[in-house]
Design a protein around this motif. Structure first.
Motif, PDB file in Angstrom:
ATOM      1  N   GLU A 178       0.815  -1.216   0.000  1.00  0.00           N
ATOM      2  CA  GLU A 178       0.000   0.000   0.000  1.00  0.00           C
ATOM      3  C   GLU A 178       0.846   1.261   0.000  1.00  0.00           C
ATOM      4  OE1 GLU A 178      -2.425  -0.508   3.441  1.00  0.00           O
ATOM      5  OE2 GLU A 178      -3.840  -1.859   2.439  1.00  0.00           O
ATOM      6  N   THR A 179       2.149   1.109  -0.196  1.00  0.00           N
ATOM      7  CA  THR A 179       3.048   2.266  -0.206  1.00  0.00           C
ATOM      8  C   THR A 179       2.800   3.104  -1.456  1.00  0.00           C
ATOM      9  OG1 THR A 179       4.708   0.926   0.929  1.00  0.00           O
ATOM     10  CG2 THR A 179       5.441   3.002  -0.064  1.00  0.00           C
ATOM     11  N   PRO A 180       2.459   4.366  -1.327  1.00  0.00           N
ATOM     12  CA  PRO A 180       2.113   5.190  -2.501  1.00  0.00           C
ATOM     13  C   PRO A 180       3.237   5.281  -3.528  1.00  0.00           C
ATOM     14  CG  PRO A 180       1.459   6.288  -0.461  1.00  0.00           C
ATOM     15  CD  PRO A 180       2.284   5.104  -0.069  1.00  0.00           C
ATOM     16  N   GLU A 181       4.500   5.369  -3.060  1.00  0.00           N
ATOM     17  CA  GLU A 181       5.615   5.526  -4.003  1.00  0.00           C
ATOM     18  C   GLU A 181       5.756   4.311  -4.924  1.00  0.00           C
ATOM     19  OE1 GLU A 181       6.463   7.804  -0.249  1.00  0.00           O
ATOM     20  OE2 GLU A 181       5.919   5.736  -0.727  1.00  0.00           O
ATOM     21  N   LEU A 228       4.426   3.856  -9.421  1.00  0.00           N
ATOM     22  CA  LEU A 228       5.184   3.395 -10.578  1.00  0.00           C
ATOM     23  C   LEU A 228       4.286   2.758 -11.633  1.00  0.00           C
ATOM     24  CD1 LEU A 228       8.246   1.743  -8.770  1.00  0.00           C
ATOM     25  CD2 LEU A 228       8.220   3.920 -10.003  1.00  0.00           C
ATOM     26  N   GLN A 229       3.192   2.156 -11.198  1.00  0.00           N
ATOM     27  CA  GLN A 229       2.307   1.478 -12.130  1.00  0.00           C
ATOM     28  C   GLN A 229       1.033   2.264 -12.414  1.00  0.00           C
ATOM     29  OE1 GLN A 229       3.030  -1.203 -13.746  1.00  0.00           O
ATOM     30  NE2 GLN A 229       1.067  -1.533 -14.775  1.00  0.00           N
ATOM     31  N   SER A 230       0.544   2.974 -11.422  1.00  0.00           N
ATOM     32  CA  SER A 230      -0.758   3.640 -11.580  1.00  0.00           C
ATOM     33  C   SER A 230      -0.675   4.923 -12.405  1.00  0.00           C
ATOM     34  CB  SER A 230      -1.341   3.960 -10.201  1.00  0.00           C
ATOM     35  OG  SER A 230      -0.472   4.832  -9.481  1.00  0.00           O
ATOM     36  N   THR A 231       0.485   5.541 -12.455  1.00  0.00           N
ATOM     37  CA  THR A 231       0.633   6.800 -13.185  1.00  0.00           C
ATOM     38  C   THR A 231       0.774   6.528 -14.681  1.00  0.00           C
ATOM     39  OG1 THR A 231       1.749   7.801 -11.298  1.00  0.00           O
ATOM     40  CG2 THR A 231       2.002   8.905 -13.430  1.00  0.00           C
ATOM     41  N   ARG A 232      -0.054   7.187 -15.478  1.00  0.00           N
ATOM     42  CA  ARG A 232       0.005   7.039 -16.929  1.00  0.00           C
ATOM     43  C   ARG A 232       0.355   8.378 -17.568  1.00  0.00           C
ATOM     44  NH1 ARG A 232      -4.734   2.934 -19.093  1.00  0.00           N
ATOM     45  NH2 ARG A 232      -4.177   1.151 -17.752  1.00  0.00           N
ATOM     46  N   ILE A 233       1.433   8.367 -18.329  1.00  0.00           N
ATOM     47  CA  ILE A 233       1.852   9.557 -19.059  1.00  0.00           C
ATOM     48  C   ILE A 233       1.274   9.446 -20.466  1.00  0.00           C
ATOM     49  CG2 ILE A 233       3.829  10.896 -19.869  1.00  0.00           C
ATOM     50  CD1 ILE A 233       5.443   9.521 -17.594  1.00  0.00           C
ATOM     51  N   GLN A 234       0.342  10.323 -20.779  1.00  0.00           N
ATOM     52  CA  GLN A 234      -0.426  10.198 -22.008  1.00  0.00           C
ATOM     53  C   GLN A 234      -0.680  11.563 -22.618  1.00  0.00           C
ATOM     54  OE1 GLN A 234      -4.206   8.312 -21.320  1.00  0.00           O
ATOM     55  NE2 GLN A 234      -4.476   7.693 -23.455  1.00  0.00           N
ATOM     56  N   GLY A 235      -0.753  11.592 -23.940  1.00  0.00           N
ATOM     57  CA  GLY A 235      -1.077  12.829 -24.641  1.00  0.00           C
ATOM     58  C   GLY A 235      -2.572  13.014 -24.689  1.00  0.00           C
ATOM     59  N   ILE A 290       2.318   5.583 -21.419  1.00  0.00           N
ATOM     60  CA  ILE A 290       3.424   4.848 -20.815  1.00  0.00           C
ATOM     61  C   ILE A 290       3.396   5.104 -19.321  1.00  0.00           C
ATOM     62  CG2 ILE A 290       5.149   6.700 -21.034  1.00  0.00           C
ATOM     63  CD1 ILE A 290       7.176   4.495 -21.795  1.00  0.00           C
ATOM     64  N   THR A 291       3.874   4.154 -18.562  1.00  0.00           N
ATOM     65  CA  THR A 291       3.933   4.265 -17.107  1.00  0.00           C
ATOM     66  C   THR A 291       5.390   4.353 -16.668  1.00  0.00           C
ATOM     67  OG1 THR A 291       4.023   1.874 -16.815  1.00  0.00           O
ATOM     68  CG2 THR A 291       1.830   2.888 -16.884  1.00  0.00           C
ATOM     69  N   PRO A 292       5.638   4.793 -15.431  1.00  0.00           N
ATOM     70  CA  PRO A 292       7.030   4.800 -14.943  1.00  0.00           C
ATOM     71  C   PRO A 292       7.702   3.433 -15.029  1.00  0.00           C
ATOM     72  CG  PRO A 292       5.659   6.128 -13.510  1.00  0.00           C
ATOM     73  CD  PRO A 292       4.732   5.478 -14.488  1.00  0.00           C
ATOM     74  N   THR A 293       6.949   2.332 -14.840  1.00  0.00           N
ATOM     75  CA  THR A 293       7.556   1.009 -14.974  1.00  0.00           C
ATOM     76  C   THR A 293       8.025   0.772 -16.406  1.00  0.00           C
ATOM     77  OG1 THR A 293       5.349   0.064 -15.339  1.00  0.00           O
ATOM     78  CG2 THR A 293       6.241  -0.024 -13.100  1.00  0.00           C
ATOM     79  N   ALA A 321      13.286  -6.203 -11.324  1.00  0.00           N
ATOM     80  CA  ALA A 321      12.031  -6.788 -11.796  1.00  0.00           C
ATOM     81  C   ALA A 321      11.097  -7.076 -10.633  1.00  0.00           C
ATOM     82  CB  ALA A 321      12.320  -8.070 -12.575  1.00  0.00           C
ATOM     83  N   GLY A 322      11.675  -7.434  -9.467  1.00  0.00           N
ATOM     84  CA  GLY A 322      10.859  -7.623  -8.273  1.00  0.00           C
ATOM     85  C   GLY A 322      10.151  -6.342  -7.875  1.00  0.00           C
ATOM     86  N   VAL A 323      10.841  -5.218  -7.977  1.00  0.00           N
ATOM     87  CA  VAL A 323      10.222  -3.922  -7.683  1.00  0.00           C
ATOM     88  C   VAL A 323       9.096  -3.638  -8.668  1.00  0.00           C
ATOM     89  CG1 VAL A 323      10.614  -1.432  -7.517  1.00  0.00           C
ATOM     90  CG2 VAL A 323      12.380  -3.024  -6.721  1.00  0.00           C
ATOM     91  N   VAL A 324       9.378  -3.808  -9.959  1.00  0.00           N
ATOM     92  CA  VAL A 324       8.408  -3.492 -11.004  1.00  0.00           C
ATOM     93  C   VAL A 324       7.198  -4.421 -10.925  1.00  0.00           C
ATOM     94  CG1 VAL A 324       8.051  -3.515 -13.512  1.00  0.00           C
ATOM     95  CG2 VAL A 324      10.123  -2.481 -12.557  1.00  0.00           C
ATOM     96  N   PHE A 325       7.440  -5.718 -10.687  1.00  0.00           N
ATOM     97  CA  PHE A 325       6.328  -6.669 -10.634  1.00  0.00           C
ATOM     98  C   PHE A 325       5.467  -6.433  -9.397  1.00  0.00           C
ATOM     99  CE2 PHE A 325       4.320 -10.885 -10.219  1.00  0.00           C
ATOM    100  CZ  PHE A 325       3.864 -11.040 -11.523  1.00  0.00           C
ATOM    101  N   THR A 326       6.094  -6.046  -8.292  1.00  0.00           N
ATOM    102  CA  THR A 326       5.339  -5.716  -7.088  1.00  0.00           C
ATOM    103  C   THR A 326       4.444  -4.508  -7.325  1.00  0.00           C
ATOM    104  OG1 THR A 326       7.079  -6.614  -5.663  1.00  0.00           O
ATOM    105  CG2 THR A 326       5.526  -5.094  -4.650  1.00  0.00           C
ATOM    106  N   ALA A 327       4.987  -3.505  -8.016  1.00  0.00           N
ATOM    107  CA  ALA A 327       4.181  -2.334  -8.353  1.00  0.00           C
ATOM    108  C   ALA A 327       3.050  -2.714  -9.312  1.00  0.00           C
ATOM    109  CB  ALA A 327       5.064  -1.260  -8.985  1.00  0.00           C
ATOM    110  N   TYR A 328       3.334  -3.637 -10.233  1.00  0.00           N
ATOM    111  CA  TYR A 328       2.342  -4.061 -11.242  1.00  0.00           C
ATOM    112  C   TYR A 328       1.168  -4.791 -10.602  1.00  0.00           C
ATOM    113  CZ  TYR A 328       0.459  -6.621 -15.275  1.00  0.00           C
ATOM    114  OH  TYR A 328      -0.370  -7.153 -16.234  1.00  0.00           O
TER     115      TYR A 328
END
Length: 339
Positions: free
Chosen positions: A163-166, A170-177, A184-187, A246-253
């Motif tokens: 539940e850590t916001p940081e 990484l996964q919830s933020t979407r950079i979009q036009g 694309i996401t930070p991951t 990848a453990g960090v990214v998959f945990t965020a995913y």
């Protein structure tokens, strides 16, 4: 005289192409993987009608960001002629350990480096077994796989919610036009940066050249005075760090960690790297090719989901492709040996 010159002129016309192919033979599997990817895209669009949409293409990077990172580390190891079967288990263990620390209130700025260090420690252990104890990479990494999986279960038998916001950012933020366009996401950005840095390291650094030399002929690399021992150790450390990341990214995913995460992921990673053109014997391959291999894997998985078929067909399809590309590699190696 004219009838004799015509075939000669025709042969000369293909001369530059033949020279390019002979000098760039290592790129042929990469171009083959790229052609396959384009063919799957075209077939998917023709069959479904809505396959090549910004949402689907963006999701390919979003859903496979962790696999891109694992494929980068695996490329380094396979280029040396080795193998690393532990990456999926190390990803699970680092994810479980990191999630447990986050649950206990440890700041993410400390947790993420710890996860990377744990991955590096596993990679170093495999490298030491291979280099100093003459253990086959298959056996050394298999032992590390069992150890990492067991440690993941020791952390917790149950799933740990994050539940850590940081981390979730990484996964919830979407950079979009514009709405409906590519995103694309930070991951995804992390995965692309890892691919870029690895490609530059392999192409333009002494370490990268040594990696290729070891895979080509380790004894010759030693005679040339290259730092073989250090480079082989670093190759496995790179793979371990990538598994930790990848453990960090998959945990965020997933928003959680589970001891059984990453089951079979090491085989998916190896398949993607080989489909992308890296020789299992070592000495030839490119990170860009591995990235294309992951895209091929992800696109096949997406197409099967569109069809509503069981995901076991993904394994079957990737297995057949892997067999095909291994055969292609053998043909290329045989032709190179004859030359």
């Amino acid at each position: 005289m004219t009838s004799v010159q015509a075939p000669l002129e025709k042969a000369d016309a293909f001369g530059p192409l033949k020279r390019f192919v002979s000098r760039r033979a290592s790129w042929i599997p990469v171009f083959a993987a790229l052609a396959l990817l384009i063919l799957i895209f075209i077939a998917g669009q023709a069959y479904f009608g809505n396959f090549l949409t910004p949402r689907v293409i963006s999701a390919l990077l979003l859903d496979n960001a962790y696999l891109f990172i694992l494929a980068v580390g695996m490329t380094f190891v396979i280029l040396t002629g080795g193998i690393d079967l532990s990456v999926g288990a190390v990803m699970a263990f680092t994810g479980m350990f990191g999630a447990s620390l986050l649950r206990d209130g440890v700041p993410s700025g400390i947790v993420v480096p710890v996860m990377l260090l744990l991955g590096a420690a596993f990679g170093l252990a495999i490298g030491v077994l291979v280099q100093y104890f003459d253990v086959q990479p298959f056996i050394a990494s298999l032992a590390a796989m069992f150890a990492a999986r067991g440690l993941a279960f020791m952390v917790s038998l149950d799933s740990i919610k994050v539940e850590t916001p940081e981390i979730l950012w990484l996964q919830s933020t979407r950079i979009q036009g514009a709405p409906g366009s590519f995103y694309i996401t930070p991951t995804g950005i992390i995965a692309l940066l890892v691919v870029l840095v690895a490609a530059l390291v392999l192409a333009y650094t002494r370490f990268g050249r040594t990696i290729y030399a070891i895979g080509g002929n380790e004894q010759s690399a030693r005679l040339m005075g290259l730092p073989v021992v250090r480079s082989k150790l670093l190759a496995y450390v790179v793979s371990g760090v990538c598994a930790g990341l990848a453990g960090v990214v998959f945990t965020a995913y997933t928003g959680a960690s589970y001891p059984l995460n990453g089951m079979g992921t090491e085989l998916d990673t190896i398949a993607a790297v080989v489909i992308g053109g890296t020789l299992l014997l070592g000495g030839s391959g490119f990170v860009v090719g591995s990235m294309i291999g992951v895209f091929v894997y992800g696109t096949i998985k997406t197409a099967i989901s569109f069809m509503g078929a069981d995901q076991s067909w993904t394994r079957i399809s990737v297995g057949l492709l892997l067999l095909l590309f291994v055969v292609v590699q053998r043909i290329i190696v045989a032709r190179s040996d004859r030359r």
